[in-house]
Structures are given as C-alpha cells and as structure tokens.
Design a protein around this motif. Structure first.
Motif, mmCIF file in Angstrom:
data_model
loop_
_atom_site.group_PDB
_atom_site.id
_atom_site.type_symbol
_atom_site.label_atom_id
_atom_site.label_comp_id
_atom_site.label_asym_id
_atom_site.label_seq_id
_atom_site.Cartn_x
_atom_site.Cartn_y
_atom_site.Cartn_z
ATOM 1 N N TYR B 22 36.020 44.318 39.111
ATOM 2 C CA TYR B 22 37.988 45.195 39.024
ATOM 3 C C TYR B 22 37.477 46.416 39.449
ATOM 4 C CZ TYR B 22 38.572 40.588 37.276
ATOM 5 O OH TYR B 22 38.420 38.999 37.047
ATOM 6 N N ASN B 24 40.501 48.776 38.335
ATOM 7 C CA ASN B 24 42.182 49.086 37.853
ATOM 8 C C ASN B 24 42.285 50.443 37.776
ATOM 9 O OD1 ASN B 24 42.192 46.329 37.786
ATOM 10 N ND2 ASN B 24 40.502 46.886 36.279
ATOM 11 N N SER B 73 40.867 43.037 43.157
ATOM 12 C CA SER B 73 39.904 42.773 43.193
ATOM 13 C C SER B 73 38.623 42.317 44.240
ATOM 14 C CB SER B 73 40.111 41.036 42.381
ATOM 15 O OG SER B 73 40.708 40.577 42.950
#
Lengths: 117, 109
Positions: B22, B24, B73
C-alpha cells in the motif's frame, strides 16, 4: 540505447572532505534529476534541471551541495564539506519531457554509493 | 516531510503466495508511478496510473489508483523469487515526483 551513466560507482571519504559525482543522461533527454537515497528508504529529490536551467532545488542543502548541468547535457553534483549524514546512494535520472509531464518516465542510473567516515 | 507512506515496510513470503503493498498519502497526486529497485541498481518504472480508480495489470502485478488519487496499491499474485526487491511508489505533484518510503519484498523459494 545507452542508459544513464554515473561515476564513480563507489566513493569513501573522510568527513569535511570534498567529493564530486558525474552523470551522463540518455541522449536527447531534457530533464535531469539528482536524488539522495538513504539505505532502505525512498529517493529524495535534491535538484531537477530542464535543459541547463534549475526547475527545483528546494531540498538541496545549498551550504554544502552544488550542482551544475553544462550545456544541458552532463551534470556534476558536488559536496563540500561532507558530513557523516551524507552517506547515501546518489542517483541520477533523466526523462524525455513527455507531455503531460505527469506521465513522464524517469530512467535511473546505477547510482554512486558514498560512505563518509 | 514524507508525503507518501508505504506499508508494510518489510515483507518476507514463500513462493506462490499473494501479497499487497500500500501507498498512502493525505495529498492528491496528478499521477502515481510504481518502481522496483534491485540491489546496486537504480529504480525501474513498472507502471504509471493517472485516473482515479484506474486499474492496470502487468502479468502477475495489479496496480490500482485510489478514487481520490491519494493512495495506491500493488498486488502480486503467486509471487516468485524474481519479484524480490524494493518497491517504490512515486506521486506527481507540483511539477515533480515524490517517492514513498519503500517496501522491501523477499520471496523465498
């Protein structure tokens, strides 16, 4: 097509000494980047050139680091004087200046690993 | 200030397993790229995504850009030892790419 060339590949110096790195980008690439990569981390942009003009140098420690791109081709990055925390891999990359720039591909050289003792 | 946080930081899995990495941020990016870097080499571009919600596939790798263009992702199906490396995301913002913190993946045979 030849890739981005960098030299030297490795350099070990004492703190307070000076060091210079050289980069030859891919022929025809207008934009050249210098990144600093601390072991195991993501690269941090130090300076970005478009042809021989500076686009961004906001994260370059200007009291000790300097960079130039002669005639819009080769580039050198210098550190004077070096500190222990400058130990890192210095990556050079170049891109064609594809439009829009957000889809441009950066091609990286193998990097110069600097160790400051 | 690190604008892009990647998780996990390290991942060691067996060959054949699936995994997701991931990337972010609280900031919006115009585009997002994923790179893979092997020891002693520079990062190599895998993919660029530009539209919120966009999904791209590259063989066993699937990349997705978040709807709000703040996150992304990378999913790997049936990982192989050749997938071993440092995976980096990079978001395009204010005329430059900002790299993430990196995810180091090791796939064991």
């Amino acid at each position: 097509e030849a890739g981005v060339a960098q030299s030297p590949r490795y350099k070990i110096i004492e703190k307070r000494q000076s060091v210079a790195f050289w980069c030859n980008p891919i022929s025809g690439h207008a934009t050249l980047y210098w990144y600093q990569q601390i072991l195991g981390q993501g690269p941090k942009l130090l300076i970005q050139f478009q042809n021989n003009g500076v686009v961004d140098d906001s994260q370059l420690p200007k009291d000790r680091f300097s960079a130039e791109r002669l005639k819009g081709v080769d580039s050198t990055l210098k550190i004077q004087p070096a500190k222990l925390e400058d130990s890192a891999v210095y990556l050079c990359a170049s891109s064609l200046d594809h439009f829009p720039a957000r889809t441009d591909t950066q091609y990286f050289g193998p990097g110069t690993r600097l160790t400051v003792l | 200030t690190q604008l892009l946080e990647q998780s996990p930081q390290f991942l060691s899995i067996q060959e054949g397993e699936n995994l997701t990495v991931y990337c972010n941020s609280s900031s919006v990016f115009s585009s997002l790229q994923w790179y893979r870097q092997e020891p002693g080499e520079g990062p190599v571009l895998l993919v660029t995504v530009v539209t919120g919600g966009e999904v791209k596939k590259l063989k066993r790798l699937t990349f997705q850009f978040g709807d709000a263009r703040k996150d992304s992702s990378l999913h790997i199906t049936a990982a192989q030892p050749g997938d071993t490396g440092l995976y980096l995301c990079a978001g395009y913002r204010t005329y430059k790419y900002i790299f993430g913190t990196g995810t180091r993946l090791k796939v064991l045979a």
